[in-house]
Design an enzyme around this catalytic site. Structure first.
Site, PDB file in Angstrom:
ATOM      1  N   TYR A   1     -24.879 -18.625 -29.491  1.00  0.00           N
ATOM      2  CA  TYR A   1     -24.506 -20.131 -29.338  1.00  0.00           C
ATOM      3  C   TYR A   1     -25.675 -20.998 -29.981  1.00  0.00           C
ATOM      4  O   TYR A   1     -25.337 -22.039 -30.710  1.00  0.00           O
ATOM      5  CB  TYR A   1     -24.395 -20.404 -28.026  1.00  0.00           C
TER       6      TYR A   1
ATOM      7  N   SER B   1     -26.618 -29.303 -30.104  1.00  0.00           N
ATOM      8  CA  SER B   1     -26.712 -29.127 -28.567  1.00  0.00           C
ATOM      9  C   SER B   1     -28.209 -28.941 -28.552  1.00  0.00           C
ATOM     10  O   SER B   1     -29.192 -28.673 -29.595  1.00  0.00           O
ATOM     11  CB  SER B   1     -26.196 -27.768 -28.453  1.00  0.00           C
TER      12      SER B   1
END
Length: 270
Positions: free
Chosen positions: A155, A142
């Site tokens: 995350y 990501s």
């Protein structure tokens, strides 16, 4: 690795980027094993595959369950005969909270799905890939895996782990037939928040945020990922925001951190 005629396993194949990856791979002549925890979502993917559904198998599995993951290679090979590629796409975000306000259950869940799920799938399928004359492993990290996003710190830590895990695998597999790619998506127009069980900010805040960041359609993201796979690229930045922030982070990590804080602060509760 050209995907035509190959067998590709895709996690998170029931929605979002994962579903678009499945559908695109089918149109390019691949056979696909779609893995997802949600059986209804997988069936929707089968319906969208239409006449190409004969090239598709579905596998309901929780990738955080090591025993369930260990059973997958045999299931896929029984249906397709081999495995040539693996795209570890499945992922969830965390509630938009600071670490001090995040409970341990949420922390564990985010780490298990994003990091350990990727590790489990890779470890179980890697022996299959090494048996093939031409194979490819793609792990989806990501933008948050290289750039700190407030309210998504756990995350980000998980996705940073995916980044280094994938880069390590690239080096370990250099003298083999398995090519390795790490992918860094920016903002993509998926239902990842809802699928993660996360409630976003108020409608006014969400509208303000969306005016700043224009999400990339998931079908376009899938196209860029498969192109990167077919070109054996080391890393793929998906979206103009990911490319821009990658550049400024390399130039000045602190400035980039301050910039993203200003963009995202309205999503954090007071």
């Amino acid at each position: 690795m050209k995907v035509n005629g190959k067998v590709i396993v895709v996690t998170g194949g029931g929605n979002g980027i994962g579903r678009e990856l499945v559908l695109l791979l089918l149109t390019k002549g691949a056979r696909v094993a779609a893995v997802d925890i949600n059986p209804a979502a997988l069936q929707e993917t089968v319906g969208l595959a239409g006449s190409r559904s004969g090239q598709l198998s579905t596998h309901v599995a929780d990738i955080t369950n090591r025993e369930a993951v260990a059973a997958l290679p045999a299931q896929v090979i029984e249906f397709h005969g081999a495995v040539d590629g693996l795209i570890n796409n499945a992922g969830i975000i965390q509630p938009f909270r600071r670490v001090k306000d995040l409970d341990y259950a949420a922390i564990q869940r985010v780490l298990n799905v994003n990091l350990f799920g990727t590790i489990y799938m890779t470890k179980e399928f890697l022996p299959c890939l090494l048996e093939r004359p031409d194979a490819h492993l793609v792990n989806i990290s990501s933008m948050g895996g290289f750039l700190p996003v407030p309210g998504q710190t756990i995350y980000g830590a998980a996705k940073a782990g995916v980044k280094l895990f994938t880069e390590g695998l690239y080096s370990e597999l250099l003298n083999t037939n398995v090519r390795v790619t790490v992918v860094f998506p920016g903002a993509i127009g998926t239902n990842i928040a809802a699928n993660s069980g996360v409630t976003l900010a108020s409608p006014a805040q969400t509208q303000e945020q969306s005016s700043r960041i224009k999400p990339l359609p998931p079908a376009k993201a899938a196209q860029m990922i498969v192109e990167g796979m077919e070109q054996n690229r080391y890393r793929v930045l998906v979206g103009s925001d990911a490319r821009f922030l990658d550049l400024i982070y390399r130039l000045s990590p602190q400035w980039a951190a301050n910039y993203i804080f200003k963009q995202m602060q309205n999503l954090l509760p007071d």
